[in-house]
Scaffold this motif. Structure first.
Motif, PDB file in Angstrom:
ATOM      1  N   ASP A   1       5.884  -5.813  13.304  1.00  0.00           N
ATOM      2  CA  ASP A   1       5.494  -4.561  14.155  1.00  0.00           C
ATOM      3  C   ASP A   1       5.727  -3.074  13.521  1.00  0.00           C
ATOM      4  O   ASP A   1       6.168  -2.350  13.687  1.00  0.00           O
ATOM      5  N   GLU A   2       4.753  -3.453  12.289  1.00  0.00           N
ATOM      6  CA  GLU A   2       4.445  -2.233  11.560  1.00  0.00           C
ATOM      7  C   GLU A   2       5.531  -1.502  10.469  1.00  0.00           C
ATOM      8  O   GLU A   2       5.780  -0.637  10.061  1.00  0.00           O
ATOM      9  N   GLN A   3       6.727  -2.493  10.440  1.00  0.00           N
ATOM     10  CA  GLN A   3       7.913  -2.212  10.031  1.00  0.00           C
ATOM     11  C   GLN A   3       8.011  -3.169   8.762  1.00  0.00           C
ATOM     12  O   GLN A   3       7.816  -4.393   8.744  1.00  0.00           O
ATOM     13  N   VAL A   4       8.341  -2.768   7.534  1.00  0.00           N
ATOM     14  CA  VAL A   4       8.575  -3.437   6.155  1.00  0.00           C
ATOM     15  C   VAL A   4       9.923  -4.149   6.497  1.00  0.00           C
ATOM     16  O   VAL A   4      10.932  -3.420   6.522  1.00  0.00           O
ATOM     17  N   THR A   5      10.173  -5.341   6.607  1.00  0.00           N
ATOM     18  CA  THR A   5      11.002  -6.173   6.774  1.00  0.00           C
ATOM     19  C   THR A   5      11.617  -6.965   5.768  1.00  0.00           C
ATOM     20  O   THR A   5      12.679  -7.598   5.632  1.00  0.00           O
ATOM     21  N   GLY A   6      10.680  -7.228   4.513  1.00  0.00           N
ATOM     22  CA  GLY A   6      11.055  -7.831   3.486  1.00  0.00           C
ATOM     23  C   GLY A   6      10.065  -7.488   2.354  1.00  0.00           C
ATOM     24  O   GLY A   6       8.804  -7.285   2.514  1.00  0.00           O
ATOM     25  N   SER A   7      10.621  -7.770   0.942  1.00  0.00           N
ATOM     26  CA  SER A   7       9.580  -7.591  -0.014  1.00  0.00           C
ATOM     27  C   SER A   7      10.068  -8.603  -1.123  1.00  0.00           C
ATOM     28  O   SER A   7      11.120  -9.248  -1.132  1.00  0.00           O
TER      29      SER A   7
ATOM     30  N   ARG B   1       0.689  -1.207  -0.063  1.00  0.00           N
ATOM     31  CA  ARG B   1      -0.052  -0.182   0.032  1.00  0.00           C
ATOM     32  C   ARG B   1       0.829   1.210   0.028  1.00  0.00           C
ATOM     33  O   ARG B   1       2.143   1.235   0.371  1.00  0.00           O
ATOM     34  N   ASP B   2       0.251   2.339  -0.382  1.00  0.00           N
ATOM     35  CA  ASP B   2       1.228   3.580  -0.559  1.00  0.00           C
ATOM     36  C   ASP B   2       2.040   4.070   0.747  1.00  0.00           C
ATOM     37  O   ASP B   2       2.932   4.576   0.825  1.00  0.00           O
ATOM     38  N   ILE B   3       1.355   3.639   1.948  1.00  0.00           N
ATOM     39  CA  ILE B   3       1.956   4.005   3.070  1.00  0.00           C
ATOM     40  C   ILE B   3       3.187   3.160   3.336  1.00  0.00           C
ATOM     41  O   ILE B   3       4.049   3.589   4.081  1.00  0.00           O
ATOM     42  N   HIS B   4       3.579   2.125   2.615  1.00  0.00           N
ATOM     43  CA  HIS B   4       4.678   1.475   2.583  1.00  0.00           C
ATOM     44  C   HIS B   4       6.121   2.001   1.782  1.00  0.00           C
ATOM     45  O   HIS B   4       6.855   1.571   2.055  1.00  0.00           O
ATOM     46  N   GLN B   5       5.900   2.920   1.016  1.00  0.00           N
ATOM     47  CA  GLN B   5       6.656   3.154   0.040  1.00  0.00           C
ATOM     48  C   GLN B   5       8.076   3.805   0.642  1.00  0.00           C
ATOM     49  O   GLN B   5       8.914   3.131  -0.055  1.00  0.00           O
ATOM     50  N   THR B   6       8.010   4.521   1.352  1.00  0.00           N
ATOM     51  CA  THR B   6       9.240   5.172   1.924  1.00  0.00           C
ATOM     52  C   THR B   6      10.359   3.901   2.490  1.00  0.00           C
ATOM     53  O   THR B   6      11.334   3.814   2.087  1.00  0.00           O
ATOM     54  N   ARG B   7       9.457   3.098   3.486  1.00  0.00           N
ATOM     55  CA  ARG B   7      10.392   2.361   4.034  1.00  0.00           C
ATOM     56  C   ARG B   7      10.554   0.903   3.032  1.00  0.00           C
ATOM     57  O   ARG B   7      11.724   0.415   3.214  1.00  0.00           O
ATOM     58  N   LEU B   8       9.759   0.865   2.097  1.00  0.00           N
ATOM     59  CA  LEU B   8      10.171  -0.287   1.108  1.00  0.00           C
ATOM     60  C   LEU B   8      11.470   0.299   0.382  1.00  0.00           C
ATOM     61  O   LEU B   8      12.278  -0.534   0.020  1.00  0.00           O
ATOM     62  N   ILE B   9      11.549   1.514  -0.414  1.00  0.00           N
ATOM     63  CA  ILE B   9      12.651   1.929  -0.859  1.00  0.00           C
ATOM     64  C   ILE B   9      13.835   1.933  -0.129  1.00  0.00           C
ATOM     65  O   ILE B   9      15.141   1.651  -0.612  1.00  0.00           O
ATOM     66  N   GLU B  10      13.943   2.375   1.280  1.00  0.00           N
ATOM     67  CA  GLU B  10      15.058   2.178   2.068  1.00  0.00           C
ATOM     68  C   GLU B  10      15.264   0.855   2.151  1.00  0.00           C
ATOM     69  O   GLU B  10      16.656   0.559   2.261  1.00  0.00           O
ATOM     70  N   LEU B  11      14.446  -0.119   2.117  1.00  0.00           N
ATOM     71  CA  LEU B  11      14.884  -1.278   2.172  1.00  0.00           C
ATOM     72  C   LEU B  11      15.544  -1.852   1.055  1.00  0.00           C
ATOM     73  O   LEU B  11      16.607  -2.494   0.990  1.00  0.00           O
ATOM     74  N   TRP B  12      14.919  -1.515  -0.074  1.00  0.00           N
ATOM     75  CA  TRP B  12      15.745  -1.913  -1.413  1.00  0.00           C
ATOM     76  C   TRP B  12      17.144  -1.231  -1.337  1.00  0.00           C
ATOM     77  O   TRP B  12      18.220  -1.851  -1.948  1.00  0.00           O
ATOM     78  N   ARG B  13      17.234   0.073  -1.058  1.00  0.00           N
ATOM     79  CA  ARG B  13      18.485   0.638  -0.938  1.00  0.00           C
ATOM     80  C   ARG B  13      19.587  -0.109   0.096  1.00  0.00           C
ATOM     81  O   ARG B  13      20.692  -0.356  -0.275  1.00  0.00           O
ATOM     82  N   ALA B  14      18.970  -0.559   1.037  1.00  0.00           N
ATOM     83  CA  ALA B  14      19.861  -1.253   2.044  1.00  0.00           C
ATOM     84  C   ALA B  14      20.262  -2.537   1.651  1.00  0.00           C
ATOM     85  O   ALA B  14      21.455  -2.966   1.961  1.00  0.00           O
TER      86      ALA B  14
END
Length: 155
Positions: A51-57, A7-20
């Protein structure tokens, strides 16, 4: 861990994950990849959330012939926890539910850890060579324009 659709609310954390996880490239803006994936009814983005954090995709799609998997990522602090395996199982189920007979994926040939991971899941090396052509030239030109061509890759 819960597996949810993007969902759109995940975008920032998802991009951070991909960069990490070193999955982004300057010529492939992640925002555009996300937008294309969610706009297409034959693809999805599945997320592992704790815990409301994106940890994988994982991004998966079905073109009517084969299923494709992209952007499999696990938070580096959680590697070895089973997140990647769970996401791949969910992607396989999503594709199977669409009637997909086979999954294909691409791994950079220098990524030994990813190759070993996919081997452990039963993915096999295929005797094919990937070719690409830009239909919309990325800003700054093609990043692969200077890569030498090989007609007969090593076996």
């Amino acid at each position: 861990m819960e597996i949810v659709e993007y969902r759109d609310i995940h975008q920032t954390r998802l991009i951070e994950l991909w960069r990490a996880c070193d999955l982004t490239r300057p010529w492939n803006p992640p925002e555009a990849d996300i937008e294309r994936a969610i706009a297409n009814p034959s693809s999805t983005i599945l997320l592992a959330v704790e815990d409301e954090q994106v940890t994988g995709s994982v991004v998966c799609g079905y073109d009517g012939h084969r299923g494709w998997v992209y952007y499999l990522a696990t938070d580096p602090a959680r590697r070895g926890s089973g997140t990647g395996r769970r996401l791949m199982r969910e992607a396989e189920n999503w594709l199977r539910d669409k009637g997909c007979p086979k999954i294909e994926l691409m791994v950079r040939d220098t990524n030994e850890a990813a190759l070993g991971f996919y081997d452990s899941l039963g993915y096999e090396h295929q005797p094919v060579v990937v070719r690409a052509k830009w239909l919309i030239e990325p800003e700054g030109g093609s990043p692969t324009a200077t890569v030498p061509r090989r007609r007969n890759p090593p076996t």
